[in-house]
Write a protein that holds these residues in place. Structure first.
Motif, PDB file in Angstrom:
ATOM      1  N   MET A 806       0.885  -1.180   0.106  1.00 60.82           N
ATOM      2  CA  MET A 806      -0.420   0.552   0.063  1.00 60.82           C
ATOM      3  C   MET A 806       0.668   1.129  -0.428  1.00 60.82           C
ATOM      4  N   ARG A 807       2.113   1.310   0.577  1.00 56.43           N
ATOM      5  CA  ARG A 807       2.655   2.060   0.613  1.00 56.43           C
ATOM      6  C   ARG A 807       3.103   2.943  -1.168  1.00 56.43           C
ATOM      7  N   ASP A 808       3.330   2.261  -2.017  1.00 58.79           N
ATOM      8  CA  ASP A 808       3.269   2.144  -3.127  1.00 58.79           C
ATOM      9  C   ASP A 808       2.688   1.555  -4.326  1.00 58.79           C
ATOM     10  N   LEU A 809       2.602   2.238  -5.696  1.00 62.84           N
ATOM     11  CA  LEU A 809       1.660   1.233  -6.100  1.00 62.84           C
ATOM     12  C   LEU A 809       1.909   0.307  -7.487  1.00 62.84           C
ATOM     13  N   VAL A 853      12.318   1.532   3.441  1.00 63.95           N
ATOM     14  CA  VAL A 853      12.520   2.466   2.199  1.00 63.95           C
ATOM     15  C   VAL A 853      12.091   4.177   1.727  1.00 63.95           C
ATOM     16  N   PRO A 854      11.793   5.215   1.691  1.00 63.31           N
ATOM     17  CA  PRO A 854      11.054   6.422   1.043  1.00 63.31           C
ATOM     18  C   PRO A 854      10.577   5.207  -0.179  1.00 63.31           C
ATOM     19  N   VAL A 867      23.889   6.250  -3.296  1.00 61.46           N
ATOM     20  CA  VAL A 867      23.334   6.493  -1.710  1.00 61.46           C
ATOM     21  C   VAL A 867      22.035   5.825  -1.609  1.00 61.46           C
ATOM     22  N   GLU A 868      21.476   5.610  -2.857  1.00 59.56           N
ATOM     23  CA  GLU A 868      19.801   5.360  -2.720  1.00 59.56           C
ATOM     24  C   GLU A 868      20.105   3.980  -2.671  1.00 59.56           C
ATOM     25  N   TYR A 869      20.813   3.759  -3.845  1.00 56.66           N
ATOM     26  CA  TYR A 869      21.026   2.018  -4.129  1.00 56.66           C
ATOM     27  C   TYR A 869      20.991   1.387  -2.609  1.00 56.66           C
TER      28      TYR A 869
END
Length: 991
Positions: A806-809, A853-854, A867-869
């Motif tokens: 639900m956090r990300d479609l 994870v954002p 950094v994101e990876y």
């Protein structure tokens, strides 16, 4: 008779020959004496060899019987231990009692009473229970047993092997004048059959139980004994107290004897490997004859021996008697020879000068009597000397003509006998011509004898009177008479009934044992038909048996029933033997009748006990396999009738209505329609007084041993007898709290079918059945609880997965699709269902760590920064940290942690390689790639299934598990799973 001319030169030669012949009797006497002594020596030696041989055979038989008795004793004691330790109801009580902390409650008393009952029934000195750490918990006699290192070592062996162990015979530490044998058996858990929860110990005093088996001896003996020995290092250890060993003054019995291995005793030879019979010296230094044999299934050896002095004492006595007889015979022969020489010397000259004339006259008269006859014919003169003999006489006595002619007729008789016809007075007076007939014994030249019938009469020939002897050999007649006499004595003195019958079945002979067995005296029954002994249901049996003998068939050990004079029946075993007459024609039957009442009774008890044991064993199998209470009831009834051989069995449960009927819920056997009209109740009415109703009402076992005369079953008697029911037993079925919930009723064909042992086993079966019902109820409850918990767990995991998505479609549906692919791969690889279920739950939450994870990074349409990876790569560890303390039946947290590891170590977070990675994680890794490459991303469209397959094939063996890749390709190519592109972003695991 023609005149005979006497030639002086011939007479002179005969005279010198006669004088020279005196040396022949002397030489004969010497040879005779040597023959007597040699014969005595060889007879004695043969008797000694035979005595040794018979003694060796007797010792071997005693040793074998004792060995079999000890082996049977060991097997029965181990069987006792197994039976007690594996009783379902007992092990259930012990397990519950131990889990409660071993309190002194009713359950402990019930356990103690079970052990005490076994101790009294089988004569055990002590039975006690310990836990698996060697602490005594409960004793059958209420005492406090000590567990020393010896017992602890035995206990350790039983726990390791999970089988009963039996010790050697040892001295009791607290009582050095006593010995004991210890058996220990592990008590296995009802919940986990591989786990021992306690140990039962049986203490046995071999002096009271085992040693009595080998103390018996076939006859009276002051020195015979059997000892149990075994090799211990460089010594041979006596495990029993030798009969002639002496004890110290402070002890009641001597300590166990130990001898060096190199000793020359039979025990030493046994320890060194000798088996068989030998002569030697025993522990006392006494000469013995001993047999050594193994005791199967034990390290023990049996030394069975008897002193040589005792064994050979009868031989020595008989040897002295025989030697004395031989010397006496030689003395008699010597005296007789001296007497003959004295007489011969007195009238030798006269007889020799007149012999030629007499012989010629006698020969002419004797020829017509001696030819063509099988009888011995002798002519004897007034002096009692043989003057003529036919050829039959020469062959019968073994003399040549010149040896027999002139010999005293007395010499032809055995020593010490002097028949009347040779009495000197009668020789002179008994000449009236009338014959006298009598029996005597004649002696041959070689000293052997034979019985004869002699007809003696005086006859006159040529003016002289002669005693004519016609002698007939009656050896065969005597042998027949002796055989018949001996046979009659054997028949009369036999302990078994022996009956002689003609071919029509009429009784001809009847010995005392038959009179004792049947109650008829010989005067009452001889001449009557043997059918008087037949029961009404066997009217033609004797005629049929006689016909079998006529046909040449053997009738040996034929078991049947006969009727006594008082009308009672007796079980017998028959041996029919044919009797032939002198022409070899079958003339009658000899019947040996053996009373086997006790044997039949013992066999029936053994059969009933074996039947109950088999029923109990098969019932336990049915109990284990049953999935429901009804299935258990029906299978139990079927086992009782099919395996146990009982006529019918049924289980009834109560109906709470005014009639209080016991309704059949399961039944098996013949004539089950009997139950439709039985209408058994548990009320205190007439229909509730039968065995089944009483058993339910009182909670106790009820036995009906005979439907025909038991007043309590009068309402059901006619129906039961019509169906062949002889007896029955009703057993209450109780739950743990003692409440009766039903009854088990069993019917048998015969009356008095239920003995004490059989009843005990059937009561145990009823208890096991009640326990089985409780077990099924508990199992169904546990299964329902487990199903509910599994459903709740799956719902919880699904909720967690939905929360992540639900956090990300873009992640919606990804974990579900990966799970479906992984399950298809696992099934193709043949993983068990339980392991696939764990894989299912791990797949649903394998990306749980992305919750940290954002969302903007997960759905970023451009390339990720370093950094994101690195933040994305933390999601396996995060998922692991969230679930690592949740106690799943499967390693779900570890699967989540490892699903991005690679076979060559290039994965993350820990760089694991090959088999360091769980198989489930390797499967999810391949399924993850398939779904990722066939799904759309924000920065690119789906790459397609062919590209996904090319990727996993290229990385097979380096990045991905080749067996997983192979299974995945087969699943996709076979169409077992279908994949479609998704419009969402399944996961962000790369830049």
């Amino acid at each position: 008779m023609p005149s005979t001319k006497v030639h002086p030169e011939k007479s002179e030669a005969r005279l010198w020959n006669a004088l020279a012949s005196f040396w022949r009797p002397i030489a004969f006497f010497g040879l005779f004496s040597l023959a007597i002594l040699a014969t005595d020596y060889f007879i004695a030696q043969n008797e000694l060899d035979a005595l040794k041989r018979y003694a060796s055979e007797d010792l071997s038989v005693v040793a074998r019987l004792n060995s079999e008795a000890i082996t049977h004793w060991v097997e029965s004691r181990i069987s006792d231990a197994e039976v007690l330790a594996r009783q379902i109801s007992l092990t259930r009580d012990i397990e519950v009692w131990l889990s409660d902390g071993s309190p002194a409650d009713d359950r402990a008393e019930r356990i103690r009473l079970r052990m005490a009952t076994m101790g009294v029934y089988r004569n055990y000195g002590e039975i006690f229970l310990s836990n698996t750490t060697g602490i005594a918990l409960l004793s059958a006699d209420g005492g406090a047993p000590t567990i020393d290192p010896f017992i602890r070592q035995l206990e350790s062996a039983a726990l390791q092997t999970r089988t009963p162990q039996i010790s050697n015979i040892r001295l009791v530490p607290e009582h050095p004048d006593s010995t004991e044998i210890i058996i220990c058996a592990p008590v296995m858990s009802q919940r986990d059959a591989r786990k021992a929860i306690a140990v039962v110990f049986f203490i046995i005093d071999p002096q009271l139980d085992l040693f009595s088996l080998i103390d018996r001896w076939p006859g009276k003996s002051l020195t015979a004994e059997t000892n149990i020995v075994m090799r211990v290092g460089d010594a041979v250890q006596f495990l029993t107290t030798p009969r002639h060993a002496t004890a110290p003054s402070s002890l009641r019995r001597p300590r166990l004897l130990q001898l060096p291995l190199a000793s020359d005793t039979p025990a030493g030879a046994a320890a060194r490997g000798f088996r068989g019979t030998m002569e030697g010296v025993d522990y006392r230094g006494a000469s013995v004859l001993a047999t050594i044999t193994d005791v199967p299934k034990t390290p023990w050896l049996l030394e069975t021996k008897v002193d040589a002095d005792e064994l050979y004492a009868p031989f020595r006595r008989l040897r002295m008697i025989g030697l004395g007889g031989a010397v006496l015979l030689i003395l008699i022969a010597g005296v007789s020879l001296l007497e003959i020489l004295r007489r011969e010397q007195a009238d030798l000259i006269v007889r020799q000068l007149r012999a030629e004339l007499r012989e010629r006259e006698i020969s002419q008269r004797f020829d017509h009597l001696s030819k063509n006859t099988d009888e011995i014919i002798l002519l004897v003169d007034d002096a009692g000397r043989v003057k003529e003999a036919n050829e039959r006489a020469l062959s019968a006595y073994g003399y040549a003509a010149d040896e027999l002619i002139g010999r005293s007729a007395q010499d032809l008789h055995t020593a010490g006998t002097s028949p009347d016809y040779l009495n000197p007075d009668r020789m002179r007076t008994d000449r009236d011509g009338s014959p006298s007939v009598f029996e005597s014994v004649q002696r041959r030249k070689d000293g052997s004898v034979f019985p004869v019938e002699i007809k003696a009469r005086w006859t006159k020939t040529g003016g002289k009177r002669w005693l004519q002897l016609i002698i007939r050999d009656i050896t065969e007649r005597r042998e027949r008479i002796d055989a018949l006499t001996q046979l009659a004595m054997i028949v009369d003195s036999s302990g078994g009934a022996i009956v002689g019958e003609d071919l029509s079945g009429n009784i001809k002979t009847w010995n005392p044992a038959a009179e004792k067995l049947f109650g008829y005296s010989a005067s009452e029954i001889v001449g009557r038909s043997a059918n008087i002994l037949l029961p009404p249901d066997r009217p033609n049996e004797i005629a049929q048996l006689i016909e079998k003998v006529r046909a040449g068939h053997e009738v040996n050990g034929y078991e049947t029933v006969r009727r006594r004079k008082d009308g009672t029946l007796v079980n017998v075993s028959l041996i029919y033997s044919p009797i032939y007459n002198s022409e070899g024609i079958l003339a009658g039957i000899s019947a040996i009748v053996i009373d086997i009442t006790e044997r039949v009774k013992a066999r029936r008890i053994a059969e009933h006990t074996s039947r109950a044991l088999l029923t109990l064993s098969r019932a336990n199998e049915a109990l284990i396999r049953a999935a429901s209470e009804q299935e258990l009831f029906q299978n139990m009834c079927r086992v009782i009738t099919e395996a146990g051989g009982y006529r019918m069995a049924w289980i009834g449960t109560p109906r709470n209505d005014p009639e209080k009927l016991l309704l059949p819920v399961a039944s098996s056997g013949t004539d089950e329609d009997y139950l439709k009209s039985a209408k058994v109740t548990w009320s205190d009415t007439e229909r509730g007084q039968g065995p089944t109703g009483t058993a339910f009402r009182t909670g106790t076992t009820q036995i009906n041993q005979n439907f025909a005369n038991n007043p309590r079953v009068a309402l059901w008697r006619d129906a039961a007898l019509q169906r062949g029911y002889g007896s029955s037993i009703a057993l209450p079925l109780k739950v743990a709290d003692g409440r009766v919930y039903g009854t088990l009723t069993i019917y048998a064909n015969e009356t008095d079918a239920f003995g004490a042992d059989e009843v005990g086993l059937l009561e145990e079966l009823a208890n096991d059945l009640a326990f089985g019902v409780e077990t099924i109820e508990d199992r169904l409850a546990r299964e329902e609880y487990t199903a509910n918990m599994a459903e709740a767990m799956e719902g919880t995991i699904a909720a967690v997965a939905n929360t992540v998505e639900m956090r990300d479609l873009y992640t919606a549906g990804h974990q579900r699709r990966v799970t479906e692919i992984a399950e298809a791969i696992a099934r193709k690889m043949g993983l068990p269902a339980d392991r696939i279920r764990g894989l299912h739950f791990a797949g649903l939450v394998h990306d749980l760590g992305k919750i940290n994870v954002p969302a903007e990074i997960l759905s970023k349409p451009a390339r990720l920064t370093d950094v994101e990876y690195e933040l994305i790569k933390t999601h396996p560890q995060t998922g692991y940290d969230i679930l690592k303390h949740v106690k799943f039946p499967w390693p779900i947290a570890q699967i989540i942690l490892q699903h991005h590891e690679r076979m060559d170590g290039s994965g993350y977070p820990n760089g694991l390689k090959g088999d360091e990675i769980l198989l489930e994680a390797r499967i999810i890794a391949v399924a993850d790639v398939i779904d990722a490459m066939t799904s759309h991303r924000p920065y690119r469209p789906a790459l397609g299934l062919e590209a996904a397959l090319a990727e996993i094939k290229q990385g097979s063996g380096t990045i991905y598990d080749p067996s997983v890749v192979k299974a995945c390709v087969e699943v996709i190519e076979s169409g077992d799973a279908k994949f479609t592109a998704s419009e969402s972003e399944p996961e962000r695991t790369s830049r």
